[in-house]
Design an enzyme around this catalytic site. Structure first.
Site: not given
Ligand SMILES: *[C@@H]1O[C@H](CO)[C@@H](O)[C@H](O)[C@H]1NC(C)=O
Ligand SMILES: *[C@@H]1O[C@H](CO)[C@@H](O)[C@H](O)[C@H]1NC(C)=O
Ligand SMILES: *[C@@H]1O[C@H](CO)[C@@H](O)[C@H](O)[C@H]1NC(C)=O
Ligand SMILES: *[C@@H]1O[C@H](CO)[C@@H](O)[C@H](O)[C@H]1NC(C)=O
Ligand SMILES: *[C@@H]1O[C@H](CO)[C@@H](O)[C@H](O)[C@H]1NC(C)=O
Ligand SMILES: *[C@@H]1O[C@H](CO)[C@@H](O)[C@H](O)[C@H]1NC(C)=O
Length: 304
Positions: A278, A301
């Site tokens: 993430d 991300h």
């Protein structure tokens, strides 16, 4: 999927809150609007920051004919509290949580400077909370030379944290020159839980290393692996440097953010390699003067 790769770029993130309630010490409401300014500057245009990782004195290794660890390792004049003297067993499958907590209590109630010392070897740990304030007004230093392995099952973590430091001032958590590893073993169970968008009986996210109400300190030279959830969380923290901290989890592991900062001020995140499933670094509301420099992010991300 490599969502982003950031290399040789300096990112300076400043979060300005529309109210000044944080500075006034008033709790920051979750839904307050926040203005985020992100400025990308090429490295050459940014003032050099000192390489903090070279500021530490050389470690004197114990010689082969003296198996006892030396009295002082990193922090001259400080008494060492070695977790193995309190019953911790470096065999990878004896739960050493209560031994770690006993060693912490002794270090925290010591009237002078103290270091919680975790020697080489593999220690199995359930949830542990290292709380202050401590007797001499300063947190014991924490020196990690071994590998910490989390209990694999989520049910062992009712408080959603693995290793937590709270209500402390003047902390130093470091792996020194040895590689200190915190392996949360998220692959065993945590990543297989149903996603919260698909099920109401979804997982609780267990953070690997949480700092809550901790001020003034340095976190360095450690590696975190395979978080069950977020790897490092700063909440209600002030004036902390985190550098040379490598964080690794598979690109498809859910919710494994690298470093999350919320309601905190003056946090410097530098010289680290973060590859997770993430966000590499995520910054929540109520945060002011958060600097992110020299971070290699990928997979992940990005920084937001
Ligand atoms: C304890 O640590 C503080 C801060 O690192 C230092 O200024 C002080 O000299 C230390 N005290 C002793 C007795 O070593
Ligand atoms: C924060 O930690 C300090 C010790 O460093 C403690 O004195 C204070 O009460 C804590 N504040 C809160 C809100 O828990
Ligand atoms: C953190 O590192 C800075 C820079 O090396 C140093 O001045 C400071 O004393 C350190 N803080 C602690 C609590 O060790
Ligand atoms: C982080 O990774 C870099 C590159 O592989 C390595 O040089 C460094 O020693 C690592 N640091 C830690 C604390 O694992
Ligand atoms: C963070 O880095 C900036 C820029 O190098 C520096 O001015 C500031 O003092 C640092 N903050 C801490 C907590 O060390
Ligand atoms: C943020 O940094 C600015 C500039 O260094 C400083 O004036 C301000 O007091 C800082 N705010 C907080 C909350 O630390």
């Amino acid at each position: 999927m490599l969502a982003s790769r950031i290399s040789n770029i300096v990112i300076y993130v400043t979060l300005l809150c529309v109210t000044s309630s944080v500075a006034a010490g008033i709790p920051f409401p979750e839904n307050d609007p926040t203005i985020v300014q992100t400025v990308l500057v090429p490295l050459k245009d940014f003032p050099e920051i000192p390489d903090l990782s070279t500021d530490y004195p050389e470690i004197s290794e114990p010689s082969a004919d003296s198996p006892e660890p030396p009295e002082t390792i990193f922090f001259p004049g400080e008494q060492l509290f070695d977790v193995t003297d309190y019953g911790a067993v470096a065999d990878g499958n004896t739960d050493s949580s209560s031994a770690f907590l006993s060693a912490w209590d002794a270090a925290c109630t010591h009237a002078e400077n103290a270091t919680l010392y975790i020697p080489e070897g593999e220690f199995l740990l359930g949830p542990v909370t290292f709380s202050g304030p401590c007797s001499n007004g300063k947190s014991p230093n924490v020196e990690i030379r071994g590998t910490l392995m989390a209990q694999p099952e989520l049910v062992a973590f009712p408080d959603s944290n693995w290793i937590k430091f709270k209500q402390l001032n003047g902390i130093s958590v470091t792996g020194g020159k040895e590689e200190a590893i915190l392996d949360a073993r998220g692959g065993v169970e945590a990543w297989k839980q149903p996603s919260c968008s698909k099920s109401e009986k979804c997982k609780i996210l267990v953070s690997s290393l949480r700092f809550s109400n901790v001020s003034n300190g340095n976190i360095s030279n450690i590696a975190l692996l395979n978080g069950k959830g977020f790897h490092v969380v700063f909440q209600d923290c002030n004036n902390i440097n985190i550098y040379n901290v490598n964080i690794t989890a598979p690109g498809d592991s859910p919710n494994t953010d690298g470093i999350h900062v919320s309601q905190s001020t003056e946090i410097n995140i530098t010289s680290s390699i973060i590859g997770v499933g993430d966000d590499c670094v995520s910054i929540g509301p109520g945060s002011v003067n958060i600097s992110v420099f020299r971070i290699y992010c990928g997979p992940g991300h990005g920084i937001r």
